[in-house]
Design a protein around this motif. Sequence first.
Motif, PDB file in Angstrom:
ATOM      1  N   GLU A 122      -3.841  23.553 -20.443  1.00 50.55           N
ATOM      2  CA  GLU A 122      -2.534  22.917 -20.625  1.00 50.55           C
ATOM      3  C   GLU A 122      -2.136  22.096 -19.406  1.00 50.55           C
ATOM      4  N   ARG A 123      -2.549  22.514 -18.198  1.00 49.90           N
ATOM      5  CA  ARG A 123      -2.275  21.705 -16.997  1.00 49.90           C
ATOM      6  C   ARG A 123      -2.916  20.326 -17.130  1.00 49.90           C
ATOM      7  N   ALA A 124      -4.091  20.259 -17.720  1.00 48.01           N
ATOM      8  CA  ALA A 124      -4.732  18.958 -17.932  1.00 48.01           C
ATOM      9  C   ALA A 124      -3.862  18.076 -18.812  1.00 48.01           C
ATOM     10  N   HIS A 125      -3.274  18.651 -19.861  1.00 52.77           N
ATOM     11  CA  HIS A 125      -2.387  17.865 -20.719  1.00 52.77           C
ATOM     12  C   HIS A 125      -1.142  17.417 -19.955  1.00 52.77           C
ATOM     13  N   VAL A 126      -0.601  18.272 -19.085  1.00 51.17           N
ATOM     14  CA  VAL A 126       0.538  17.868 -18.258  1.00 51.17           C
ATOM     15  C   VAL A 126       0.156  16.649 -17.421  1.00 51.17           C
ATOM     16  N   LEU A 127      -1.015  16.685 -16.799  1.00 50.36           N
ATOM     17  CA  LEU A 127      -1.472  15.554 -15.983  1.00 50.36           C
ATOM     18  C   LEU A 127      -1.674  14.302 -16.839  1.00 50.36           C
ATOM     19  N   GLN A 128      -2.183  14.473 -18.049  1.00 56.50           N
ATOM     20  CA  GLN A 128      -2.350  13.341 -18.960  1.00 56.50           C
ATOM     21  C   GLN A 128      -0.998  12.725 -19.308  1.00 56.50           C
ATOM     22  N   TYR A 129      -0.009  13.572 -19.590  1.00 55.86           N
ATOM     23  CA  TYR A 129       1.345  13.076 -19.863  1.00 55.86           C
ATOM     24  C   TYR A 129       1.907  12.341 -18.659  1.00 55.86           C
TER      25      TYR A 129
ATOM     26  N   LEU B 285      11.775  16.073 -22.530  1.00 56.77           N
ATOM     27  CA  LEU B 285      13.087  16.456 -23.053  1.00 56.77           C
ATOM     28  C   LEU B 285      13.017  17.213 -24.380  1.00 56.77           C
ATOM     29  N   PRO B 286      12.256  16.751 -25.383  1.00 55.68           N
ATOM     30  CA  PRO B 286      12.157  17.545 -26.624  1.00 55.68           C
ATOM     31  C   PRO B 286      11.539  18.922 -26.384  1.00 55.68           C
ATOM     32  N   GLY B 287      10.574  19.006 -25.487  1.00 57.17           N
ATOM     33  CA  GLY B 287       9.990  20.308 -25.155  1.00 57.17           C
ATOM     34  C   GLY B 287      11.009  21.230 -24.530  1.00 57.17           C
ATOM     35  N   LEU B 288      11.838  20.680 -23.671  1.00 56.97           N
ATOM     36  CA  LEU B 288      12.891  21.458 -23.027  1.00 56.97           C
ATOM     37  C   LEU B 288      13.907  21.967 -24.058  1.00 56.97           C
ATOM     38  N   VAL B 289      14.274  21.108 -25.005  1.00 58.29           N
ATOM     39  CA  VAL B 289      15.217  21.512 -26.055  1.00 58.29           C
ATOM     40  C   VAL B 289      14.641  22.670 -26.878  1.00 58.29           C
ATOM     41  N   VAL B 290      13.384  22.549 -27.289  1.00 54.28           N
ATOM     42  CA  VAL B 290      12.758  23.614 -28.091  1.00 54.28           C
ATOM     43  C   VAL B 290      12.635  24.895 -27.264  1.00 54.28           C
TER      44      VAL B 290
ATOM     45  N   GLY C 243       6.135  33.322 -25.190  1.00 54.75           N
ATOM     46  CA  GLY C 243       6.789  34.097 -26.236  1.00 54.75           C
ATOM     47  C   GLY C 243       7.639  33.269 -27.187  1.00 54.75           C
ATOM     48  N   VAL C 244       7.300  31.977 -27.327  1.00 51.61           N
ATOM     49  CA  VAL C 244       8.024  31.128 -28.281  1.00 51.61           C
ATOM     50  C   VAL C 244       7.714  31.653 -29.683  1.00 51.61           C
ATOM     51  N   PRO C 245       8.739  31.971 -30.475  1.00 54.24           N
ATOM     52  CA  PRO C 245       8.488  32.638 -31.751  1.00 54.24           C
ATOM     53  C   PRO C 245       8.105  31.719 -32.904  1.00 54.24           C
ATOM     54  N   TRP C 246       7.974  30.429 -32.667  1.00 53.92           N
ATOM     55  CA  TRP C 246       7.664  29.504 -33.757  1.00 53.92           C
ATOM     56  C   TRP C 246       6.323  28.845 -33.514  1.00 53.92           C
ATOM     57  N   GLY C 247       5.700  28.411 -34.580  1.00 50.92           N
ATOM     58  CA  GLY C 247       4.455  27.667 -34.482  1.00 50.92           C
ATOM     59  C   GLY C 247       3.272  28.501 -34.920  1.00 50.92           C
ATOM     60  N   PRO C 248       2.134  27.851 -35.045  1.00 49.91           N
ATOM     61  CA  PRO C 248       0.949  28.523 -35.573  1.00 49.91           C
ATOM     62  C   PRO C 248       0.236  29.411 -34.559  1.00 49.91           C
ATOM     63  N   GLY C 249       0.662  29.407 -33.318  1.00 53.26           N
ATOM     64  CA  GLY C 249      -0.010  30.192 -32.281  1.00 53.26           C
ATOM     65  C   GLY C 249      -0.650  29.274 -31.264  1.00 53.26           C
ATOM     66  N   GLY C 250      -0.778  29.757 -30.063  1.00 55.14           N
ATOM     67  CA  GLY C 250      -1.358  28.964 -28.998  1.00 55.14           C
ATOM     68  C   GLY C 250      -0.295  28.285 -28.165  1.00 55.14           C
ATOM     69  N   ALA C 251      -0.614  27.110 -27.672  1.00 55.12           N
ATOM     70  CA  ALA C 251       0.291  26.404 -26.768  1.00 55.12           C
ATOM     71  C   ALA C 251       0.403  24.942 -27.175  1.00 55.12           C
ATOM     72  N   LEU C 252       1.551  24.386 -26.873  1.00 53.92           N
ATOM     73  CA  LEU C 252       1.827  22.968 -27.096  1.00 53.92           C
ATOM     74  C   LEU C 252       2.476  22.435 -25.835  1.00 53.92           C
ATOM     75  N   THR C 253       1.915  21.376 -25.295  1.00 58.02           N
ATOM     76  CA  THR C 253       2.484  20.739 -24.109  1.00 58.02           C
ATOM     77  C   THR C 253       3.242  19.502 -24.530  1.00 58.02           C
ATOM     78  N   LEU C 254       4.453  19.375 -24.041  1.00 56.15           N
ATOM     79  CA  LEU C 254       5.281  18.182 -24.242  1.00 56.15           C
ATOM     80  C   LEU C 254       5.765  17.747 -22.863  1.00 56.15           C
ATOM     81  N   GLY C 255       5.137  16.741 -22.311  1.00 56.15           N
ATOM     82  CA  GLY C 255       5.483  16.293 -20.969  1.00 56.15           C
ATOM     83  C   GLY C 255       5.215  17.394 -19.964  1.00 56.15           C
ATOM     84  N   ASN C 256       6.253  17.797 -19.228  1.00 53.50           N
ATOM     85  CA  ASN C 256       6.115  18.840 -18.223  1.00 53.50           C
ATOM     86  C   ASN C 256       6.638  20.188 -18.720  1.00 53.50           C
ATOM     87  N   VAL C 257       6.607  20.386 -20.027  1.00 54.23           N
ATOM     88  CA  VAL C 257       6.991  21.650 -20.643  1.00 54.23           C
ATOM     89  C   VAL C 257       5.818  22.143 -21.487  1.00 54.23           C
ATOM     90  N   VAL C 258       5.517  23.433 -21.344  1.00 52.68           N
ATOM     91  CA  VAL C 258       4.493  24.066 -22.174  1.00 52.68           C
ATOM     92  C   VAL C 258       5.180  25.140 -23.007  1.00 52.68           C
TER      93      VAL C 258
END
Length: 154
Positions: free
Chosen positions: A97-104, A21-26, A50-65
Amino acid sequence: MRALRLAAASLGMLWALPNTLPGLVVGLAALPFGARAALRRRDLALVFDGVPWGPGGALTLGNVVLHTGESIDCDCLTYAHRAGLCVQPAVRLADHERAHVLQYMALGPLFLPLYFLCGGIGVRNRFERAADRYALTGRGWWPWPAPPTDGRVD
Protein backbone atom coordinates in the motif's frame (compact mmCIF):
# COMPACT_ATOMS: atom_id res chain seq x y z
CA MET A 1 18.78 17.29 1.72
CA ARG A 2 16.19 16.63 4.45
CA ALA A 3 14.45 19.93 3.66
CA LEU A 4 14.26 18.93 -0.01
CA ARG A 5 12.69 15.55 0.88
CA LEU A 6 10.18 17.29 3.16
CA ALA A 7 9.28 19.78 0.42
CA ALA A 8 8.85 16.97 -2.14
CA ALA A 9 6.67 14.95 0.24
CA SER A 10 4.56 18.01 1.04
CA LEU A 11 4.05 18.80 -2.64
CA GLY A 12 3.20 15.15 -3.33
CA MET A 13 0.61 15.13 -0.55
CA LEU A 14 -0.91 18.34 -1.85
CA TRP A 15 -1.01 16.90 -5.40
CA ALA A 16 -2.70 13.74 -4.06
CA LEU A 17 -5.23 15.70 -1.97
CA PRO A 18 -8.17 15.32 -4.41
CA ASN A 19 -7.89 11.55 -3.84
CA THR A 20 -7.02 11.78 -0.15
CA LEU A 21 -10.16 13.70 0.81
CA PRO A 22 -12.67 10.95 -0.14
CA GLY A 23 -10.51 8.42 1.70
CA LEU A 24 -10.49 10.63 4.75
CA VAL A 25 -14.30 10.99 4.64
CA VAL A 26 -14.79 7.20 4.42
CA GLY A 27 -12.21 6.55 7.15
CA LEU A 28 -13.75 9.07 9.52
CA ALA A 29 -17.22 7.65 8.82
CA ALA A 30 -15.90 4.18 9.74
CA LEU A 31 -14.63 5.25 13.17
CA PRO A 32 -18.02 4.92 14.96
CA PHE A 33 -18.28 1.41 13.51
CA GLY A 34 -15.03 0.17 15.06
CA ALA A 35 -12.32 1.38 12.69
CA ARG A 36 -9.09 2.69 14.20
CA ALA A 37 -6.94 5.46 12.75
CA ALA A 38 -3.15 5.70 12.94
CA LEU A 39 -0.83 8.20 11.30
CA ARG A 40 2.01 6.16 9.84
CA ARG A 41 4.91 8.40 8.94
CA ARG A 42 6.89 5.60 7.28
CA ASP A 43 3.95 4.91 4.97
CA LEU A 44 3.20 8.64 4.44
CA ALA A 45 -0.41 7.79 5.20
CA LEU A 46 -3.26 7.89 7.62
CA VAL A 47 -4.28 4.24 7.95
CA PHE A 48 -7.74 3.16 9.04
CA ASP A 49 -7.69 -0.48 10.21
CA GLY A 50 -10.89 -2.37 10.91
CA VAL A 51 -12.99 -0.60 8.27
CA PRO A 52 -16.24 -2.58 8.32
CA TRP A 53 -17.14 -2.14 4.64
CA GLY A 54 -15.76 -3.59 1.45
CA PRO A 55 -14.77 -6.98 0.14
CA GLY A 56 -11.68 -7.29 2.36
CA GLY A 57 -8.11 -6.16 2.07
CA ALA A 58 -6.96 -2.59 1.63
CA LEU A 59 -7.77 0.37 -0.57
CA THR A 60 -5.48 3.36 -0.89
CA LEU A 61 -6.92 6.76 -1.75
CA GLY A 62 -4.16 9.35 -1.88
CA ASN A 63 -2.50 9.41 1.53
CA VAL A 64 -5.24 7.38 3.22
CA VAL A 65 -5.32 3.59 3.44
CA LEU A 66 -8.64 1.92 4.26
CA HIS A 67 -8.03 -1.59 5.58
CA THR A 68 -10.68 -4.10 6.62
CA GLY A 69 -8.39 -6.25 8.75
CA GLU A 70 -6.97 -5.88 12.25
CA SER A 71 -3.60 -4.45 11.19
CA ILE A 72 -2.06 -3.45 7.89
CA ASP A 73 1.16 -5.00 9.19
CA CYS A 74 0.10 -8.39 7.91
CA ASP A 75 1.39 -10.66 5.18
CA CYS A 76 -0.40 -11.12 1.87
CA LEU A 77 0.30 -12.87 -1.42
CA THR A 78 1.31 -10.96 -4.52
CA TYR A 79 -1.12 -10.69 -7.42
CA ALA A 80 1.14 -12.86 -9.61
CA HIS A 81 1.34 -15.56 -6.94
CA ARG A 82 -2.45 -15.58 -6.43
CA ALA A 83 -2.95 -15.80 -10.20
CA GLY A 84 -0.68 -18.85 -10.34
CA LEU A 85 1.85 -17.14 -12.62
CA CYS A 86 4.77 -17.75 -10.26
CA VAL A 87 5.67 -18.63 -6.71
CA GLN A 88 6.65 -15.65 -4.58
CA PRO A 89 7.00 -15.17 -0.85
CA ALA A 90 4.29 -13.32 1.01
CA VAL A 91 4.78 -9.56 1.25
CA ARG A 92 3.80 -7.01 3.89
CA LEU A 93 0.49 -5.39 2.98
CA ALA A 94 1.77 -2.09 4.41
CA ASP A 95 4.67 -2.13 1.93
CA HIS A 96 2.34 -2.84 -1.00
CA GLU A 97 0.00 0.00 0.00
CA ARG A 98 2.95 2.38 0.58
CA ALA A 99 3.82 1.90 -3.09
CA HIS A 100 0.31 3.04 -4.03
CA VAL A 101 0.70 6.08 -1.75
CA LEU A 102 3.91 6.97 -3.60
CA GLN A 103 2.16 6.45 -6.95
CA TYR A 104 -0.63 8.81 -5.87
CA MET A 105 1.89 11.39 -4.70
CA ALA A 106 3.60 11.30 -8.10
CA LEU A 107 0.46 11.20 -10.27
CA GLY A 108 -2.07 13.06 -8.11
CA PRO A 109 -5.51 13.28 -9.72
CA LEU A 110 -4.24 11.32 -12.73
CA PHE A 111 -3.72 8.19 -10.64
CA LEU A 112 -7.26 6.76 -10.67
CA PRO A 113 -7.94 7.26 -14.39
CA LEU A 114 -4.55 5.74 -15.27
CA TYR A 115 -5.04 2.90 -12.79
CA PHE A 116 -8.36 1.94 -14.36
CA LEU A 117 -7.03 2.40 -17.91
CA CYS A 118 -4.38 -0.16 -16.97
CA GLY A 119 -7.06 -2.70 -16.07
CA GLY A 120 -8.19 -2.00 -12.51
CA ILE A 121 -7.61 -4.47 -9.70
CA GLY A 122 -5.71 -7.49 -10.96
CA VAL A 123 -2.42 -9.06 -11.89
CA ARG A 124 -2.28 -7.43 -15.34
CA ASN A 125 -2.36 -3.92 -13.91
CA ARG A 126 1.11 -2.38 -13.99
CA PHE A 127 0.33 -0.37 -10.82
CA GLU A 128 -0.35 -3.58 -8.89
CA ARG A 129 2.72 -5.32 -10.32
CA ALA A 130 4.83 -2.31 -9.33
CA ALA A 131 3.36 -2.30 -5.81
CA ASP A 132 4.12 -6.02 -5.48
CA ARG A 133 7.66 -5.45 -6.79
CA TYR A 134 8.16 -2.68 -4.24
CA ALA A 135 6.80 -4.87 -1.43
CA LEU A 136 9.13 -7.70 -2.47
CA THR A 137 12.30 -5.65 -2.98
CA GLY A 138 11.84 -2.17 -1.49
CA ARG A 139 12.39 -0.69 -4.96
CA GLY A 140 10.40 -0.11 -8.12
CA TRP A 141 7.09 1.50 -7.07
CA TRP A 142 6.89 3.48 -10.33
CA PRO A 143 4.55 1.62 -12.72
CA TRP A 144 6.55 2.39 -15.86
CA PRO A 145 10.02 0.98 -15.34
CA ALA A 146 12.76 1.74 -17.78
CA PRO A 147 13.00 -1.00 -20.42
CA PRO A 148 15.31 -3.77 -19.19
CA THR A 149 18.65 -4.03 -20.93
CA ASP A 150 18.86 -7.82 -20.67
CA GLY A 151 15.90 -8.61 -22.95
CA ARG A 152 13.41 -9.30 -20.14
CA VAL A 153 9.85 -8.07 -20.38
CA ASP A 154 8.11 -6.66 -17.30
